[in-house]
Design an enzyme around this catalytic site. Structure first.
Site, mmCIF file in Angstrom:
data_model
loop_
_atom_site.group_PDB
_atom_site.id
_atom_site.type_symbol
_atom_site.label_atom_id
_atom_site.label_comp_id
_atom_site.label_asym_id
_atom_site.label_seq_id
_atom_site.Cartn_x
_atom_site.Cartn_y
_atom_site.Cartn_z
ATOM 1 N N CYS A 142 0.821 -1.203 0.000
ATOM 2 C CA CYS A 142 0.000 0.000 0.000
ATOM 3 C C CYS A 142 0.863 1.266 0.000
ATOM 4 O O CYS A 142 0.584 2.228 -0.719
ATOM 5 C CB CYS A 142 -0.885 -0.037 1.244
ATOM 6 S SG CYS A 142 -2.129 1.209 1.226
ATOM 7 N N CYS A 179 -4.532 -2.233 5.934
ATOM 8 C CA CYS A 179 -4.381 -0.912 5.318
ATOM 9 C C CYS A 179 -5.627 -0.529 4.508
ATOM 10 O O CYS A 179 -5.937 -1.158 3.505
ATOM 11 C CB CYS A 179 -3.155 -0.963 4.413
ATOM 12 S SG CYS A 179 -2.632 0.624 3.808
#
Length: 351
Positions: A97, A193
């Protein structure tokens, strides 16, 4: 400078924006929405986080823009996340991410807004050493997040600021409280995330099929049934579904070809201890791989003390790391991240 700060609604990124504004920069806040599949308040607190980010921006006296990267997140992060789980590995979505969303999609967007640099609330530091940029650990060792940033390139690092990296977490909360930031006491998020905190097995089951198979012990005896290899990770103790007398059971391996889950009794069973590992898809934040046989330290998971090790083999994007002391539950799919003292060198995905 004109700086764009990724504001999540949490205290760290809010204080990052506050400190940059106080330093005289022109600061713009950017809130990222990256998940839309089931954006309910129960697990995914996007709406609440946006309200918190807007309230903090208001107190700081900066503009806040909201941007949607859900398509990029699904293509670049979540699809890879599911591929890794399907292959029996345990990926780290935060690493991916950061590399694909926060320091690629977000960075590109910020540059289009005329930013000189971007800033986030990560606990890490950047130092410039001649023409090179170094990624250093955050000053608060309990909060250091350099592990998650090890895939950044020199170019990405040259455009990144981590204002809270010089501070202890308690100091960050104190600054937020004194400045009247409404999220000064907000608890830290610990979920996947951008997907939030949720019952993980149930979540994964919506995307991956359950393929049951035998659970075997270290002697190959069948002692139970698993629900699908993707739903377990090396070192896992809870949720295996094997009781009985003696020491607790741990997941020690996966036989993908035979769809068998291998479990052992005892935390320090030899099958859970590894003296070496191999990793692929290596990426070096320092710009180049360290030389072979260099003595460094490594983490094979985020919440772990560094272990001395030697980089015994470097071939393009593949590395071999050897440890004088056996490491517990080295997990394929997780990242091995190498350090030279305070400096993060880079790392790879454990195979």
């Amino acid at each position: 400078m004109r700086l764009v700060v990724g504001m999540s609604g949490g205290v760290d990124s809010s204080v990052a924006a506050l400190l940059l504004k106080r330093a005289g920069h022109e600061v713009v806040g950017l809130f990222m929405k990256n998940w839309e599949d089931d954006d309910t308040d129960e697990y995914c607190s996007t709406r609440e986080d946006l309200i918190d980010a807007a309230a903090a921006a208001d107190v700081i006296g900066i503009e806040l823009e909201a941007v949607n990267f859900a398509a990029e997140y699904k293509d670049r992060v979540f699809a890879e996340f599911l591929r890794e789980y399907s292959a029996g590995r345990t990926p780290n979505p935060d690493v991916l991410c950061n590399a694909e969303i926060k320091f690629k999609a977000f960075l590109d967007h910020a540059m289009r807004l005329g930013a000189a640099k971007i800033a986030t609330g990560h606990y890490a530091r950047v130092a410039q050493n001649n023409e090179k940029y170094e990624l250093l650990r955050g000053m608060d060792s309990a909060k250091d997040q350099s592990y998650f940033l090890h895939r950044l390139t020199q170019e990405q690092l040259s455009r990144a600021l981590f204002p809270v990296g010089e501070l202890e977490k308690s100091e960050v909360r104190r600054i937020a409280l004194e400045a009247g930031l409404p999220n000064h006491a907000k608890k830290d998020s610990t979920g996947i995330c951008f997907i939030g905190e949720r019952p993980f097995r149930e979540f994964l089951n919506r995307y991956l099929p359950k393929v049951p198979g035998p659970i075997v012990d270290d002697r190959g005896r069948t002692i139970g049934e698993h629900i699908g290899l993707a739903f377990y990770t090396i070192g896992q103790r809870k949720g295996i579904g094997i009781g009985g007398a003696g020491e607790p059971w741990y997941v020690a391996g996966k036989d993908l070809a035979a769809n068998k889950l291998v479990v052992v009794q005892g935390h320090d069973h030899p099958l859970l201890m590894k003296r070496s590992l191999e990793a692929a898809d290596a990426s070096w934040v320092v710009g180049a791989a360290p030389t072979e046989n260099s003595s460094v330290t490594a983490k094979t998971r985020y919440r772990q003390a560094d272990a001395p090790c030697m980089l015994s083999h470097v071939l393009e994007s593949e590395i071999r790391v050897e440890f004088p002391t056996p490491q517990w539950a080295v997990t394929p799919g997780q990242s091995v991240v190498l350090y030279d003292g305070e400096a993060c060198l880079g790392g790879g995905v454990i195979t």
